[in-house]
Write a protein that holds these residues in place. Sequence first.
Motif, mmCIF file in Angstrom:
data_model
loop_
_atom_site.group_PDB
_atom_site.id
_atom_site.type_symbol
_atom_site.label_atom_id
_atom_site.label_comp_id
_atom_site.label_asym_id
_atom_site.label_seq_id
_atom_site.Cartn_x
_atom_site.Cartn_y
_atom_site.Cartn_z
ATOM 1 N N GLN A 16 83.763 64.167 44.222
ATOM 2 C CA GLN A 16 82.618 63.742 45.039
ATOM 3 C C GLN A 16 81.299 64.050 44.343
ATOM 4 O OE1 GLN A 16 82.883 61.879 47.767
ATOM 5 N NE2 GLN A 16 80.677 61.686 47.573
ATOM 6 N N LYS A 17 81.209 65.237 43.718
ATOM 7 C CA LYS A 17 79.978 65.597 43.007
ATOM 8 C C LYS A 17 79.739 64.648 41.829
ATOM 9 C CE LYS A 17 77.669 69.424 40.645
ATOM 10 N NZ LYS A 17 76.982 68.530 39.767
ATOM 11 N N ALA A 18 80.797 64.330 41.092
ATOM 12 C CA ALA A 18 80.656 63.431 39.947
ATOM 13 C C ALA A 18 80.234 62.037 40.396
ATOM 14 C CB ALA A 18 81.968 63.360 39.170
ATOM 15 N N ARG A 19 80.771 61.575 41.505
ATOM 16 C CA ARG A 19 80.383 60.254 42.016
ATOM 17 C C ARG A 19 78.925 60.238 42.469
ATOM 18 N NH1 ARG A 19 85.821 58.638 45.340
ATOM 19 N NH2 ARG A 19 86.985 57.928 43.525
ATOM 20 N N ASP A 20 78.503 61.299 43.128
ATOM 21 C CA ASP A 20 77.101 61.381 43.558
ATOM 22 C C ASP A 20 76.168 61.404 42.356
ATOM 23 O OD1 ASP A 20 77.998 61.446 46.170
ATOM 24 O OD2 ASP A 20 77.742 63.624 46.390
ATOM 25 N N ASP A 21 76.516 62.211 41.348
ATOM 26 C CA ASP A 21 75.697 62.284 40.138
ATOM 27 C C ASP A 21 75.665 60.940 39.419
ATOM 28 O OD1 ASP A 21 75.263 64.929 40.715
ATOM 29 O OD2 ASP A 21 76.596 65.710 39.145
ATOM 30 N N ALA A 22 76.819 60.276 39.349
ATOM 31 C CA ALA A 22 76.891 58.982 38.669
ATOM 32 C C ALA A 22 76.038 57.939 39.394
ATOM 33 C CB ALA A 22 78.331 58.512 38.570
ATOM 34 N N GLU A 23 76.054 57.958 40.702
ATOM 35 C CA GLU A 23 75.243 56.999 41.467
ATOM 36 C C GLU A 23 73.759 57.244 41.219
ATOM 37 O OE1 GLU A 23 74.165 53.859 43.630
ATOM 38 O OE2 GLU A 23 76.198 54.364 43.033
ATOM 39 N N HIS A 24 73.375 58.502 41.189
ATOM 40 C CA HIS A 24 71.974 58.845 40.914
ATOM 41 C C HIS A 24 71.581 58.367 39.514
ATOM 42 C CE1 HIS A 24 68.228 61.044 41.134
ATOM 43 N NE2 HIS A 24 68.532 61.661 40.003
ATOM 44 N N LEU A 25 72.455 58.588 38.534
ATOM 45 C CA LEU A 25 72.175 58.147 37.166
ATOM 46 C C LEU A 25 72.104 56.623 37.074
ATOM 47 C CD1 LEU A 25 74.398 60.586 35.101
ATOM 48 C CD2 LEU A 25 71.909 60.521 35.187
ATOM 49 N N ARG A 26 72.991 55.932 37.807
ATOM 50 C CA ARG A 26 72.960 54.463 37.791
ATOM 51 C C ARG A 26 71.652 53.923 38.355
ATOM 52 N NH1 ARG A 26 77.812 54.061 40.706
ATOM 53 N NH2 ARG A 26 79.271 55.014 39.312
ATOM 54 N N GLN A 27 71.175 54.547 39.425
ATOM 55 C CA GLN A 27 69.906 54.111 40.017
ATOM 56 C C GLN A 27 68.763 54.312 39.032
ATOM 57 O OE1 GLN A 27 69.595 56.327 43.647
ATOM 58 N NE2 GLN A 27 71.035 55.011 44.755
ATOM 59 N N ASN A 28 68.726 55.481 38.394
ATOM 60 C CA ASN A 28 67.673 55.736 37.406
ATOM 61 C C ASN A 28 67.767 54.773 36.232
ATOM 62 O OD1 ASN A 28 66.677 57.816 38.936
ATOM 63 N ND2 ASN A 28 67.641 59.424 37.717
ATOM 64 N N ALA A 29 68.986 54.500 35.778
ATOM 65 C CA ALA A 29 69.175 53.589 34.655
ATOM 66 C C ALA A 29 68.737 52.176 35.024
ATOM 67 C CB ALA A 29 70.636 53.591 34.216
ATOM 68 N N GLU A 30 69.008 51.755 36.227
ATOM 69 C CA GLU A 30 68.614 50.404 36.655
ATOM 70 C C GLU A 30 67.093 50.285 36.734
ATOM 71 O OE1 GLU A 30 68.902 46.567 37.280
ATOM 72 O OE2 GLU A 30 70.632 47.841 36.864
ATOM 73 N N GLU A 31 66.431 51.329 37.221
ATOM 74 C CA GLU A 31 64.967 51.316 37.264
ATOM 75 C C GLU A 31 64.379 51.221 35.852
ATOM 76 O OE1 GLU A 31 63.901 54.853 39.345
ATOM 77 O OE2 GLU A 31 64.707 54.144 41.258
ATOM 78 N N GLU A 32 64.934 52.015 34.934
ATOM 79 C CA GLU A 32 64.457 51.984 33.553
ATOM 80 C C GLU A 32 64.748 50.630 32.903
ATOM 81 O OE1 GLU A 32 62.611 54.118 31.778
ATOM 82 O OE2 GLU A 32 62.404 55.266 33.620
ATOM 83 N N ALA A 33 65.901 50.058 33.217
ATOM 84 C CA ALA A 33 66.259 48.754 32.653
ATOM 85 C C ALA A 33 65.296 47.677 33.144
ATOM 86 C CB ALA A 33 67.694 48.391 33.012
ATOM 87 N N GLN A 34 64.892 47.744 34.400
ATOM 88 C CA GLN A 34 63.935 46.764 34.929
ATOM 89 C C GLN A 34 62.592 46.891 34.222
ATOM 90 O OE1 GLN A 34 63.892 47.362 39.149
ATOM 91 N NE2 GLN A 34 65.828 46.275 39.472
ATOM 92 N N ARG A 35 62.160 48.127 33.989
ATOM 93 C CA ARG A 35 60.902 48.335 33.270
ATOM 94 C C ARG A 35 61.010 47.797 31.845
ATOM 95 N NH1 ARG A 35 60.721 54.297 34.867
ATOM 96 N NH2 ARG A 35 60.295 54.140 37.067
ATOM 97 N N SER A 36 62.133 48.062 31.224
ATOM 98 C CA SER A 36 62.351 47.606 29.861
ATOM 99 C C SER A 36 62.403 46.083 29.792
ATOM 100 C CB SER A 36 63.646 48.214 29.326
ATOM 101 O OG SER A 36 63.924 47.725 28.053
ATOM 102 N N ARG A 37 63.073 45.462 30.762
ATOM 103 C CA ARG A 37 63.160 43.996 30.791
ATOM 104 C C ARG A 37 61.781 43.364 30.950
ATOM 105 N NH1 ARG A 37 67.259 44.412 34.954
ATOM 106 N NH2 ARG A 37 69.073 45.155 33.847
ATOM 107 N N ALA A 38 60.945 44.002 31.746
ATOM 108 C CA ALA A 38 59.602 43.472 31.948
ATOM 109 C C ALA A 38 58.824 43.474 30.629
ATOM 110 C CB ALA A 38 58.865 44.289 32.999
ATOM 111 N N LEU A 39 58.985 44.537 29.852
ATOM 112 C CA LEU A 39 58.316 44.592 28.554
ATOM 113 C C LEU A 39 58.926 43.592 27.573
ATOM 114 C CD1 LEU A 39 57.905 48.442 28.055
ATOM 115 C CD2 LEU A 39 56.100 46.767 28.496
ATOM 116 N N GLU A 40 60.249 43.451 27.597
ATOM 117 C CA GLU A 40 60.916 42.525 26.677
ATOM 118 C C GLU A 40 60.595 41.078 27.001
ATOM 119 O OE1 GLU A 40 65.016 43.522 26.966
ATOM 120 O OE2 GLU A 40 64.832 45.288 25.693
#
Length: 131
Positions: A16-40
Amino acid sequence: ERMSDLLSAEVDALIQKARDDAEHLRQNAEEEAQRSRALEDEFDAPEKRQRKYQIKDPDRVLVRLKVEHTGFTTLNNQRFGAQFVGQVANPSDILLFHKRRQAESAKASKAGGASRKKRGATGLDVPVEPE
């Protein structure tokens, strides 16, 4: 039986802890990817870009629990892991059993004590005021 239940509860908590951490990381990664896509998008056409990597099954996590079993019998790893098939990526090697080595730890503490005495005798562990 009791040991198996205790370890199962611990593995469930780790999953459960690993899934919660992974979900948090996925959300952060998606936000960063959107910022990166905007620049690209300013430099490249979106049709040129493709994803290089993709997670096959994000809900299956890796879990490893190191169990010190001095004085206890070990469990069958495959039988224990069978209850976590589909939840973890490594059901057959969740548990890692080890025994405490008393003879080696005693030798290490004696050797560590001797090296400390040698350093103390040379005065290397005492701070020196600059002149």
